[in-house]
Design a protein around this motif. Structure first.
Motif, short mmCIF file in Angstrom:
data_model
loop_
_atom_site.label_atom_id
_atom_site.label_comp_id
_atom_site.label_asym_id
_atom_site.label_seq_id
_atom_site.Cartn_x
_atom_site.Cartn_y
_atom_site.Cartn_z
N UNK A 1 -3.83 -6.29 7.26
CA UNK A 1 -4.15 -7.65 6.80
C UNK A 1 -4.09 -7.77 5.28
N UNK A 2 -4.32 -6.67 4.56
CA UNK A 2 -4.27 -6.67 3.09
C UNK A 2 -3.30 -5.57 2.66
N UNK A 3 -2.00 -5.90 2.55
CA UNK A 3 -0.97 -4.88 2.29
C UNK A 3 -1.19 -4.10 1.00
N UNK A 4 -1.90 -4.66 0.04
CA UNK A 4 -2.11 -3.92 -1.21
C UNK A 4 -2.93 -2.65 -0.99
N UNK A 5 -3.65 -2.57 0.13
CA UNK A 5 -4.36 -1.33 0.43
C UNK A 5 -3.39 -0.18 0.67
N UNK A 6 -2.13 -0.51 0.95
CA UNK A 6 -1.13 0.54 1.17
C UNK A 6 -0.47 1.00 -0.13
N UNK A 7 -0.95 0.48 -1.27
CA UNK A 7 -0.44 0.94 -2.56
C UNK A 7 -0.59 2.46 -2.65
N UNK A 8 0.46 3.12 -3.09
CA UNK A 8 0.46 4.58 -3.09
C UNK A 8 0.10 5.16 -4.45
#
Length: 358
Positions: A118-125
Motif C-alpha cells: 500500500x505504501x511503495x516507498x517502504x520498498x526503498x532499498x
C-alpha cells in the motif's frame, strides 16, 4: 516482570518453567492476543520483551522513547548515505503518516507485506557497506515499522503462523492497548523500572542494573536513589536491595528447572559468575546470548536441547548426585510432555545446544 521475546518460544517456555500446573500454548496466546494482559514491545537494550500491559508506560518512558529517537536518527542517516533520498527527515515523516493511515483504513491491523504494497516507498532499498565483500541490500520496511513501534504508535500483534513464528501482524496501538494507562514521566518511569528490577533480581550491583536497562550510570544512580534502595554487602562487593526486602529468604528446598534460551533469569544480570560458574563458553554464544540451561538449587549445572525427533537431551557439566539427577530428569519429562513433539530451535545457537541437538 518482563520476558525476553527476541525468540518467541522463550515467552512460552519461561512461563511453563515457572507454572505449578501445565499451561497450554492456547492459554498463553489468549493472554497475549485476546485479553492482552501481556504486550510485546521493544525495551531494554533494544531487545523485544513481553511485559504486563499495566507496565507498558513504564517501559516506554524509561527506555523505549530513547530507542525510538536513536533508531529514527540512525534511519535518517542511512537514508542520506545509502539511498538517493535528498531530504530524508520530511520524506520519512510522510511515510510514517501514510503507514498509520493505511493501517487505520485496514481496520487497524496489517502485515508488513500488506503495508509495503500500500505504501511503495517502504520498498526503498538501502545499500549497506557498498563495495565491501559483505555488501547487502535491504528495504526500509522493517526499520520504519520498528521506529513506529518504538514510538508507541504500533504494537506487534498475533504472529503470522504458529506460536514459534518470528513474524507478527502490526496493529495500531490505539486499537490494541488499554486506554486507562496513565502516562508517566521519564524520571518516574526509571525509578519504577529500577524498583521492578530490584524486586525481581535484587540484591544486585548497580552495574547490573545499568547494563540491563541500557541507562547511563548517572541515570541508574538517580533511579535507585529515588526509590530509597539500600546498599548491602555481597560476596563480591556492594549491592542494592529494596528497603522492604532485607529479610533472609526462606530455603525452598531442592529444586530443578530447565530454562529456555534467553530466559529472563539467566539474562537478568551482567555478572553471572555466582550462578554460572565456569560454564559460560558452553552455554552462551559469542555475543552473550544464553542458550537453554539446566538449573539446580539456584545454580546452572548444565544445558539441554531437543533432538530432531523432539526428545530432550541433557548434558550436565558437573556432578550433581543421583538424587538431584532424578529432580532434573523429572523436569525434563515435564517439559517434554508439554512440548509434545514440537521442536524448538533457539534463534541464537550455543555450543552445547548445537551438539546435543545433532
Amino acid at each position: 516482570m518482563a520476558l525476553h521475546s527476541t525468540d518467541p518460544a522463550t515467552v512460552y517456555l519461561s512461563i511453563v518453567a515457572r507454572a505449578a500446573e501445565p499451561v497450554p500454548p492456547a492459554e498463553i496466546e489468549a493472554s497475549l492476543y485476546e485479553r492482552r494482559d501481556l504486550i510485546r514491545m521493544l525495551a531494554m537494550r533494544r531487545t523485544v520483551f513481553v511485559v504486563p500491559a499495566a507496565t507498558v508506560p513504564v517501559f516506554q518512558a524509561s527506555t523505549t522513547d530513547r530507542i525510538a529517537r536513536d533508531q529514527r536518527a540512525r534511519l535518517i542517516t542511512l537514508l542520506s548515505q545509502a539511498t538517493t533520498v535528498t531530504d530524508p527527515d520530511p520524506w520519512l515523516a510522510d511515510i510514517e503518516r501514510t503507514v498509520l493511515h493505511v493501517l487505520a483504513d485496514k481496520g487497524g491491523t496489517a502485515t508488513a507485506a500488506e503495508l509495503s504494497a500500500a505504501e511503495p516507498r517502504l520498498k526503498t532499498k538501502l545499500v549497506l557497506a557498498a563495495g565491501k565483500s559483505y555488501e547487502s541490500t535491504q528495504t526500509i520496511t522493517s526499520r520504519v515499522l520498528l521506529v513506529l513501534a518504538a514510538q508507541g504508535k504500533l504494537v506487534r500483534g498475533r504472529p503470522i503462523g504458529t506460536w514459534l513464528s518470528q513474524q507478527y501482524r502490526w496493529v495500531l496501538a490505539e486499537h490494541w492497548l488499554r486506554g486507562d494507562a496513565d502516562a508517566i514521566g521519564e524520571a518516574a518511569a526509571r525509578a519504577e523500572l529500577a524498583r521492578l528490577w530490584l524486586a525481581a533480581f535484587g540484591p544486585a550491583p548497580l552495574a547490573d542494573l545499568k547494563w540491563w536497562t541500557g541507562w547511563t550510570l548517572t541515570q541508574a544512580r538517580t533511579a535507585v536513589a529515588d526509590i530509597g534502595a539500600v546498599e548491602v554487602e555481597l560476596d563480591d562487593g556492594a549491592g542494592l536491595v529494596l528497603p522492604g526486602d532485607l529479610e533472609t529468604t526462606a530455603d525452598p528446598g531442592d529444586w530443578a528447572a530447565l530454562l529456555a534460551a534467553l530466559d529472563p533469569t539467566v539474562m537478568g544480570w551482567s555478572n553471572r559468575s555466582w550462578f554460572l560458574g565456569p560454564h559460560g563458553k558452553a552455554l552462551f554464544d559469542v555475543n552473550g546470548n544464553a542458550g537453554p540451561t539446566v538449573w539446580l538449587n539456584g545454580r546452572i549445572v548444565g544445558g539441554w536441547a531437543q533432538r530432531a525427533d523432539g526428545e530432550i537431551a541433557i548434558r550436565l557439566l558437573e556432578d550433581v548426585g543421583a538424587g538431584h539427577r532424578a529432580l532434573i530428569d523429572a523436569e525434563s519429562d515435564r517439559a517434554g510432555k508439554w512440548l509434545a513433539g514440537v521442536r524448538v530451535i533457539p534463534r541464537f545457537r550455543t555450543p552445547t545446544e548445537r551438539d546435543l541437538s545433532s
